[in-house]
Structure formats: structure tokens, C-alpha cells
Motif scaffolding. Structure first.
Motif, PDB file in Angstrom:
ATOM      1  N   GLU A 126      67.450  64.958  51.949  1.00 59.44           N
ATOM      2  CA  GLU A 126      67.465  65.028  50.413  1.00 59.44           C
ATOM      3  C   GLU A 126      67.250  63.590  49.738  1.00 59.44           C
ATOM      4  O   GLU A 126      66.548  63.769  48.880  1.00 59.44           O
ATOM      5  N   VAL A 179      76.487  56.622  56.274  1.00 54.07           N
ATOM      6  CA  VAL A 179      77.179  57.737  56.999  1.00 54.07           C
ATOM      7  C   VAL A 179      76.351  58.107  58.123  1.00 54.07           C
ATOM      8  O   VAL A 179      75.329  58.650  57.991  1.00 54.07           O
ATOM      9  N   VAL A 180      77.099  58.135  59.302  1.00 53.70           N
ATOM     10  CA  VAL A 180      76.619  58.580  60.590  1.00 53.70           C
ATOM     11  C   VAL A 180      77.357  59.711  61.080  1.00 53.70           C
ATOM     12  O   VAL A 180      78.513  59.468  61.398  1.00 53.70           O
ATOM     13  N   ILE A 181      76.984  60.902  61.421  1.00 54.27           N
ATOM     14  CA  ILE A 181      77.951  62.000  61.901  1.00 54.27           C
ATOM     15  C   ILE A 181      77.326  62.407  63.210  1.00 54.27           C
ATOM     16  O   ILE A 181      76.181  62.450  63.701  1.00 54.27           O
ATOM     17  N   PRO A 213      77.037  53.147  46.394  1.00 56.82           N
ATOM     18  CA  PRO A 213      76.426  54.097  47.215  1.00 56.82           C
ATOM     19  C   PRO A 213      75.146  54.046  47.897  1.00 56.82           C
ATOM     20  O   PRO A 213      74.805  54.559  49.002  1.00 56.82           O
ATOM     21  N   ALA A 214      74.183  53.133  47.218  1.00 65.73           N
ATOM     22  CA  ALA A 214      72.954  52.832  47.546  1.00 65.73           C
ATOM     23  C   ALA A 214      72.893  52.171  49.150  1.00 65.73           C
ATOM     24  O   ALA A 214      71.791  52.187  49.844  1.00 65.73           O
ATOM     25  N   ILE A 253      78.857  63.727  53.691  1.00 62.90           N
ATOM     26  CA  ILE A 253      78.178  62.529  53.299  1.00 62.90           C
ATOM     27  C   ILE A 253      78.419  62.270  51.794  1.00 62.90           C
ATOM     28  O   ILE A 253      78.723  61.033  51.626  1.00 62.90           O
ATOM     29  N   LYS A 254      78.299  63.222  50.998  1.00 61.47           N
ATOM     30  CA  LYS A 254      78.624  63.025  49.479  1.00 61.47           C
ATOM     31  C   LYS A 254      80.170  62.755  49.396  1.00 61.47           C
ATOM     32  O   LYS A 254      80.263  61.608  48.732  1.00 61.47           O
ATOM     33  N   THR A 304      80.844  58.939  50.776  1.00 56.68           N
ATOM     34  CA  THR A 304      80.431  58.040  49.800  1.00 56.68           C
ATOM     35  C   THR A 304      81.204  57.875  48.458  1.00 56.68           C
ATOM     36  O   THR A 304      81.405  56.794  48.118  1.00 56.68           O
ATOM     37  N   ARG A 308      65.076  61.204  50.837  1.00 53.91           N
ATOM     38  CA  ARG A 308      63.665  61.035  50.493  1.00 53.91           C
ATOM     39  C   ARG A 308      62.987  61.925  49.549  1.00 53.91           C
ATOM     40  O   ARG A 308      62.046  61.577  48.942  1.00 53.91           O
ATOM     41  N   GLU A 350      69.436  64.544  59.338  1.00 51.10           N
ATOM     42  CA  GLU A 350      70.460  65.464  58.580  1.00 51.10           C
ATOM     43  C   GLU A 350      71.904  64.894  58.900  1.00 51.10           C
ATOM     44  O   GLU A 350      73.003  64.883  58.224  1.00 51.10           O
ATOM     45  N   ASP A 351      72.220  63.879  60.097  1.00 58.10           N
ATOM     46  CA  ASP A 351      73.067  63.549  60.333  1.00 58.10           C
ATOM     47  C   ASP A 351      73.426  61.996  59.843  1.00 58.10           C
ATOM     48  O   ASP A 351      74.248  61.352  60.166  1.00 58.10           O
ATOM     49  N   TRP A 352      72.437  61.585  58.961  1.00 63.75           N
ATOM     50  CA  TRP A 352      72.420  60.414  58.524  1.00 63.75           C
ATOM     51  C   TRP A 352      72.601  60.381  57.005  1.00 63.75           C
ATOM     52  O   TRP A 352      71.664  61.126  56.378  1.00 63.75           O
ATOM     53  N   GLY A 353      73.503  59.599  56.461  1.00 61.44           N
ATOM     54  CA  GLY A 353      73.309  59.586  55.111  1.00 61.44           C
ATOM     55  C   GLY A 353      73.287  58.230  54.306  1.00 61.44           C
ATOM     56  O   GLY A 353      73.523  57.190  55.042  1.00 61.44           O
ATOM     57  N   ILE A 354      72.735  58.264  53.262  1.00 59.84           N
ATOM     58  CA  ILE A 354      72.500  57.016  52.465  1.00 59.84           C
ATOM     59  C   ILE A 354      72.573  57.413  51.121  1.00 59.84           C
ATOM     60  O   ILE A 354      72.091  58.495  50.645  1.00 59.84           O
ATOM     61  N   GLY A 355      73.143  56.675  50.342  1.00 61.28           N
ATOM     62  CA  GLY A 355      73.217  56.948  48.810  1.00 61.28           C
ATOM     63  C   GLY A 355      73.868  58.130  48.465  1.00 61.28           C
ATOM     64  O   GLY A 355      73.628  58.814  47.452  1.00 61.28           O
ATOM     65  N   GLY A 356      74.669  58.612  49.279  1.00 64.92           N
ATOM     66  CA  GLY A 356      75.492  59.892  48.921  1.00 64.92           C
ATOM     67  C   GLY A 356      74.765  61.328  49.617  1.00 64.92           C
ATOM     68  O   GLY A 356      75.282  62.199  49.256  1.00 64.92           O
ATOM     69  N   LEU A 357      73.547  60.927  50.099  1.00 63.71           N
ATOM     70  CA  LEU A 357      72.700  62.056  50.668  1.00 63.71           C
ATOM     71  C   LEU A 357      72.377  61.953  51.950  1.00 63.71           C
ATOM     72  O   LEU A 357      72.188  60.931  52.383  1.00 63.71           O
ATOM     73  N   SER A 358      71.878  63.140  52.446  1.00 65.78           N
ATOM     74  CA  SER A 358      71.549  62.946  53.798  1.00 65.78           C
ATOM     75  C   SER A 358      69.921  62.435  53.555  1.00 65.78           C
ATOM     76  O   SER A 358      69.416  62.420  52.642  1.00 65.78           O
ATOM     77  N   VAL A 359      69.393  61.905  54.849  1.00 64.85           N
ATOM     78  CA  VAL A 359      68.212  61.341  54.526  1.00 64.85           C
ATOM     79  C   VAL A 359      67.020  62.380  54.260  1.00 64.85           C
ATOM     80  O   VAL A 359      66.408  62.019  53.403  1.00 64.85           O
ATOM     81  N   LYS A 368      77.434  69.066  56.376  1.00 65.03           N
ATOM     82  CA  LYS A 368      77.060  67.755  56.813  1.00 65.03           C
ATOM     83  C   LYS A 368      76.828  67.011  55.362  1.00 65.03           C
ATOM     84  O   LYS A 368      77.245  65.882  55.004  1.00 65.03           O
ATOM     85  N   THR A 379      75.722  52.449  51.244  1.00 64.80           N
ATOM     86  CA  THR A 379      76.582  53.480  51.922  1.00 64.80           C
ATOM     87  C   THR A 379      75.960  54.052  53.014  1.00 64.80           C
ATOM     88  O   THR A 379      75.361  54.970  52.731  1.00 64.80           O
TER      89      THR A 379
END
Lengths: 73, 73, 73, 73, 73, 73
Positions: free
Chosen positions: F67, E48-50, E43-44, E28-29, E32, F69, F56-65, E24, E46
Motif C-alpha cells: 500500500e 511494524v513486522v508481523i 509514522p514515517a 499496522i495502521k 502506528t 508503495r 504484506e507483513d511489513w509496515g511503514i508509515g502506518g501502511l503495509s509495504v 494485517k 515507524t
């Protein structure tokens, strides 16, 4: 058989419009390859749908994008 | 109280446009009846939303639909 | 190549759970046939995704479904 | 970092069109504040996307909205 | 400020479950970076929801995925 | 007849879980009232669907939440 929906603001393309056909094709190709590489998903059954959203229909920080950018600049 | 979202490519209707009003009405009627028959859902609280998606905004096989069809033909 | 998303409340199936596998299969078959009949869409590239939503996650009339039904009964 | 999608029928705004820019800004502000108040979500990472849906693309009671209203009136 | 939603069937990960946390994170990476490369999106902002979808909740060819694969094999 | 979908990360509620039933009821009430106030939408045909998304299913900044944080703290 993944389904990917990409929503972007309608801007940044030629003449102030949304992404060009070429840019959309790059997004479709890139995300399909990503799903094949990471999860071994078959491109033949990978769907991608791109939505362009008007700036005034997108909100962040409690403001529409045009208001948000005015404040930030 | 189901919610159904139907996304189709914008084509196949009169004059090369998307589905006609009559076709959309048939889709709405058909899917509402299906939910009533299979799950006993009340049509009064069944919502259907149809989205027509431009061909270049839909991807399959890593290609936009227009590119995909050119390759296939 | 349609994409259909059906959201229903998680109830009405066996033992108070959501729809059974058989009911889901009927929904998938029914909506795919509907799109073939009305818009001549190819079933091979018709995707259907069913989401079951917990009763407390669904709102109508400004209330969650459990509160809404208590008031109505 | 909530994501909110609001779908409304394209009507009720100035000259029979959808909501005005001011009304959309009010929706964005209101729902962002709601999420901050109830769940302490940071407005800076709250996204809101508004979709206006043509009347014939929205179904209720097994009918498109224009047909539904004709029957009700 | 793009929003990307990726829906995949819940399978192919460790012990027959859905994708692993590492897979996952790669999705996401990757998506993005794709949006940054193609459309210069920050990216800040962007998201993504899986979503992992149970096999019986996904339909293709008028069949749920388990039925579809039984027929194909 | 609006349809609102609210996606939030599964956290911040009692015992580290997602929002409580009371918080969800507040969101449903608040957003329904907002649509009535701003656009005169009838609450009786306003649907709200809340999705809780695992971190872990949500991403922001190219990372999962998780990571994201870790990096921020």
C-alpha cells in the motif's frame, strides 16, 4: 495468544528519560485492545514487552540517532 | 547451532532484584542440555541470551504487570 | 510470565525436514518445566515460540551453514 | 527497509564497559552500507538496534560466559 | 522511530489460514497510530513486522497450542 | 560471541523472490567481518540469522509495504 514487542528510543518522557509508566500502560492497553478488535485475540493471553533503546544504540540512515539529528537540524 | 532467548520479569531474585547469577547459570545449562537431548544440538554452538524486563515494561491482559497484580490480589 | 524464543536450523527431523511435532512438544514441555523449577514461573503464563531457520539463512564463522559444513568435512 | 539487531556482550570498550559510541557508530554505518551494497536497500529506511548483553546473561556451551572463560583459560 | 514486532498464531483468517491482508493492514495502521498518539512518534519512521507462527511452534502451559486446546475442550 | 538478526523484505532476488543464496552469503560474510574489525569478535562464535518478511507483513508509515508503495508512486 499474541506476543508484541515494542522498541522505542529512550526519550520523550519526563525529565528527558524514556516513556513514563502511564505512557507504557497506554501502549500496553492500546495494542492489546487492537489485537482483540482486529483478530479477536484474548487479552488474558496477550503479552506485550516494551524495550527502551538508548539513542546511541539506534541507527537510521547509517548514523546513530544523535548524529542523524545533528545532520538534519 | 541453536539460539535461545529467555525473557523474564526482573524479580524473584535476591533482594527483590532479578534472577541471581546461579539461577541464570541453571537456565543456561538446562536449556542447552534440553536441546542436546531432544535435537542432538552441539552445546559448543548453542547460544542462550537472558533478558530481564522491568515489571512496568511487561503487559498482560491489557495491563502492566504491577497493575495486573493489584487487580488480581 | 516468561517468553522463550528457540531458533534452530530446519533439519534433523523426519525426511530431512525440521524437528517433528513430538520434538517440538518436548522442547516446549522441557523449557517450561525448567522455568518453573528454577524461577517458580507459572506454566500457565509461560510462552514458547519455536522458529525453524533455513540452513542458508543461518551464518557461523562468516559462512552460511551449508558452506561452513562443506569446509569442515 | 531492513531491520538489523546486533547483540554483543557488554565488554571490550573503554574501562571494561561495552563498545564505545564510536564503535557503535561504525557498526551502524558498516551494516547499513553492506545492505545498500548487497541488496540495494535504502539507508534512509534501514534501522539498526544494538543490544549490549551482560556477561552473565549470555550462555555458550551450557555455561554463562564468565564460567565458560574460566574453564577455557 | 519505533520498531514493533507482532507475533500471532497462524489461524483465524480466511480458510483457516492466518490473518488476511486487510487484518494485517489494520494492525499496522492501529499500532502506528497508537505510537503517534501516546508518544508522538513519526509514522514515517515507524516499522511494524508481523510474524505468523504455526500452532505447533507456539507453546503455552508447557504444551503446544494444539495439545493445549485439546485438553481445555 | 555476537548474534546478528537481519530482517529484509522478501523481494529483489532472482524471479521476484527474496535475496539469492549468494547475496545471503555476502551479508553473512560482511557483517561477521565488520564485527571482527570493529570489536575484535571471533568469527567462529558469530551467529547471523536472516529473516525474509513478506511485503504484506511489513509496515511503514502506518501502511503495509504494498500500500505504501502504491501511494508513493
Amino acid at each position: 495468544m499474541p506476543y508484541v514487542n515494542i522498541k522505542v528510543t529512550k526519550e520523550g518522557g519526563p525529565e528527558g528519560a524514556g516513556p513514563s509508566s502511564e505512557q507504557k500502560a497506554e501502549l500496553i492497553k492500546g495494542v492489546t485492545e487492537l489485537l482483540e478488535k482486529v483478530l479477536h485475540k484474548n487479552p488474558a493471553t496477550t503479552f506485550v514487552v516494551i524495550d527502551e533503546v538508548a539513542l546511541e544504540d539506534w541507527g537510521i540512515g547509517g548514523l546513530s540517532v544523535p548524529e542523524f539529528r545533528k545532520l538534519k537540524s
